[in-house]
Design an enzyme around this catalytic site. Structure first.
Site, PDB file in Angstrom:
ATOM      1  N   SER A 158       0.935  -1.024  -0.027  1.00  0.00           N
ATOM      2  CA  SER A 158      -0.126   0.080  -0.201  1.00  0.00           C
ATOM      3  C   SER A 158       0.818   1.337  -0.097  1.00  0.00           C
ATOM      4  O   SER A 158       0.283   2.419  -0.255  1.00  0.00           O
ATOM      5  CB  SER A 158      -1.043  -0.097   1.192  1.00  0.00           C
ATOM      6  OG  SER A 158       0.060  -0.230   2.488  1.00  0.00           O
ATOM      7  N   HIS A 186      -5.512  -3.780  -2.221  1.00  0.00           N
ATOM      8  CA  HIS A 186      -5.078  -2.905  -2.988  1.00  0.00           C
ATOM      9  C   HIS A 186      -5.240  -3.486  -4.527  1.00  0.00           C
ATOM     10  O   HIS A 186      -5.162  -2.539  -5.741  1.00  0.00           O
ATOM     11  CB  HIS A 186      -3.792  -1.966  -2.926  1.00  0.00           C
ATOM     12  CG  HIS A 186      -3.777  -1.268  -1.616  1.00  0.00           C
ATOM     13  ND1 HIS A 186      -4.381   0.052  -1.559  1.00  0.00           N
ATOM     14  CD2 HIS A 186      -3.675  -1.545  -0.427  1.00  0.00           C
ATOM     15  CE1 HIS A 186      -4.306   0.683  -0.367  1.00  0.00           C
ATOM     16  NE2 HIS A 186      -3.723  -0.446   0.252  1.00  0.00           N
ATOM     17  N   LYS A 218     -11.893   0.124  -0.707  1.00  0.00           N
ATOM     18  CA  LYS A 218     -11.068   0.543  -1.655  1.00  0.00           C
ATOM     19  C   LYS A 218     -11.528   0.515  -3.289  1.00  0.00           C
ATOM     20  O   LYS A 218     -12.465   1.154  -3.434  1.00  0.00           O
ATOM     21  CB  LYS A 218      -9.493  -0.234  -1.558  1.00  0.00           C
ATOM     22  CG  LYS A 218      -8.917   0.190  -0.102  1.00  0.00           C
ATOM     23  CD  LYS A 218      -7.873  -0.591   0.316  1.00  0.00           C
ATOM     24  CE  LYS A 218      -7.584   0.224   1.795  1.00  0.00           C
ATOM     25  NZ  LYS A 218      -7.005  -0.915   2.617  1.00  0.00           N
TER      26      LYS A 218
HETATM   27  C1  LIG Z   1      -6.796  -0.843   3.928  1.00  0.00           C
HETATM   28  C2  LIG Z   1      -6.219  -2.087   4.260  1.00  0.00           C
HETATM   29  C3  LIG Z   1      -6.580  -3.155   5.226  1.00  0.00           C
HETATM   30  C4  LIG Z   1      -7.682  -2.611   6.209  1.00  0.00           C
HETATM   31  O1  LIG Z   1      -9.028  -2.557   5.586  1.00  0.00           O
HETATM   32  P1  LIG Z   1     -10.138  -1.968   6.330  1.00  0.00           P
HETATM   33  O2  LIG Z   1     -11.453  -2.414   5.602  1.00  0.00           O
HETATM   34  O3  LIG Z   1      -9.897  -0.538   6.113  1.00  0.00           O
HETATM   35  O4  LIG Z   1     -10.065  -2.151   7.680  1.00  0.00           O
HETATM   36  C5  LIG Z   1      -6.095  -4.384   5.372  1.00  0.00           C
HETATM   37  N1  LIG Z   1      -5.094  -4.616   4.597  1.00  0.00           N
HETATM   38  C6  LIG Z   1      -4.528  -3.841   3.666  1.00  0.00           C
HETATM   39  C7  LIG Z   1      -3.109  -4.270   2.872  1.00  0.00           C
HETATM   40  C8  LIG Z   1      -5.074  -2.564   3.519  1.00  0.00           C
HETATM   41  O5  LIG Z   1      -4.360  -1.871   2.685  1.00  0.00           O
END
Ligand SMILES: *Cc1c(COP(=O)(O)O)cnc(C)c1O
Length: 369
Positions: A158, A186, A218
């Site tokens: 990320s 992502h 996302k």
């Molecule tokens: C954003 C993210 C999460 C967390 O997801 P949420 O639904 O925002 O709690 C977990 N793992 C990765 C790799 C992320 O980028």
């Protein structure tokens, strides 16, 4: 709307959200949410009691279908999905091996599981493989690693925008008799010709990547998360994952909105193509200006600046020009690795990308980047 944000009464053009496909503001997604909410807001209980609605069930089936797995289990957030799946697989006597740059929720999941946690240098598959060997030797005489072994990685990282060396990690997991958990938060919706994520990108099989975590906040533009795998894995999660069992199910209207978003993400490949075209244009321009980009072909394009002060100053200068780009500083990234994290979305148009490039050229002239 979409990439245009109102902040304190002023409109900024954002290059910092994870709404990669531009679905968070899609009229049909909004309509699905509103329509379903008219039948009630809260789910009223956890999945195992009475909170599991027909919308949740349908979404789980459609997610499983999208990623080509037998089954999927919904979680309220990605953070909770990771705590749930790693805790359920590793157990207190297990061994969890993680990339050092894995998302904080994966690291916390390893810590909270009570298993032995080892971290390897980012992307270093030799170190990943050695971690299993080293742990076995070090633990001779104890039962520290007699439980389940789990190898855990982000798919698309990320903060760096680079990909995990997934084919090699899959080989190591098989050789070391470990579960491979891939958190493709992502990558889903973005990578691969049809948006199935990093597994599709590398052409790997379900058998090689048995545990897939995806988030819905996302590329799908809504909220929530899921774990997909075979029926036995999903049944195990439902029985063992504490963050699945002991929490209220998502509002069903969110599941309805996500079903719509998922259908759009699957059908409208122009969104992925547009994203790729923004990234290609940006990289060509930025590298032409001599900016320090990282090795990334993804919609996450970090611009390395070094100190936290330099990253903050660049972010502020862009804001003065009407652009919102987040400065990412330690401890989110290693010391002296502060950066602007520039992200692209299908809701940007080519004039937006051009405007960003012009602004960066301006900052470059002023010695700010
Ligand atoms: C954003 C993210 C999460 C967390 O997801 P949420 O639904 O925002 O709690 C977990 N793992 C990765 C790799 C992320 O980028």
């Amino acid at each position: 709307m979409g990439a245009r944000l109102r902040v304190d009464g002023r409109e900024l053009l954002g290059f910092c959200s994870n709404d990669y496909l531009g679905l968070s503001h899609h009229p049909e997604v909004i309509e699905a949410l509103v329509h379903a909410a008219q039948r009630g807001v809260g789910s009223g209980a956890s999945h195992l009691v009475s909170g599991h609605s027909a919308e949740h069930q349908a979404l789980e089936e459609e997610l499983a279908d999208f990623v080509g797995r037998e089954r999927a289990v919904l979680f309220s957030t990605g953070y909770m999905a990771n705590l749930g799946v790693i805790g359920a697989l590793a157990g207190r006597r297990g061994l969890v091996v993680e990339d050092r740059l894995n998302h904080a929720s994966l690291i916390d999941a390893g810590l909270l599981s009570g298993a032995k946690l080892l971290r390897y240098a980012h992307g270093d598959t030799v170190a990943a493989e050695t971690a299993f060997g080293a742990a076995r030797k070090g633990a001779a005489g104890s039962d520290a690693t007699r439980g389940q072994r789990v190898l855990v990685t982000d798919g698309l990282f990320s903060m760096d925008g680079d990909l995990a060396p997934l084919p090699e990690l899959a080989r190591i997991a098989a050789a070391k008799n470990a579960w491979l958990v891939v958190d493709d938060a992502h990558g889903l919706g973005v990578l691969g010709a049809s948006g199935r994520g990093i597994v599709e990108h590398f052409g790997l099989s379900v058998r090689e990547t048995p545990v897939l975590v995806g988030t819905l906040g996302k590329a799908f533009g809504t909220f929530g998360a899921f774990v997909a795998g075979d029926a036995a894995l999903c049944e195990w999660l439902i029985q063992k994952a504490r963050t699945y069992i002991y929490t209220t199910a998502l509002p069903p209207a969110l599941a309805a909105a996500t079903r719509k978003a998922l259908a759009l993400a699957a059908a409208e490949s122009w969104r992925r193509e547009r994203l790729r075209s923004h990234v290609a244009t940006f990289r060509k321009e930025a590298l032409g200006m001599g900016l320090q980009l990282m090795k990334s072909d993804s919609p996450i394009q970090p611009l390395l600046l070094g100190s936290a002060e330099r990253a903050l100053a660049a972010s502020q200068a862009l804001e003065d020009l009407g652009l919102w780009v987040a400065a990412i500083r330690p401890p989110t990234v290693p010391k002296n690795n502060a950066r602007l994290r520039i992200t692209f979305s299908a809701s940007h148009d080519s004039a937006d990308t051009a405007r960003l490039c012009e602004a960066l050229a301006d900052l470059k002239r002023r010695g700010l980047v």
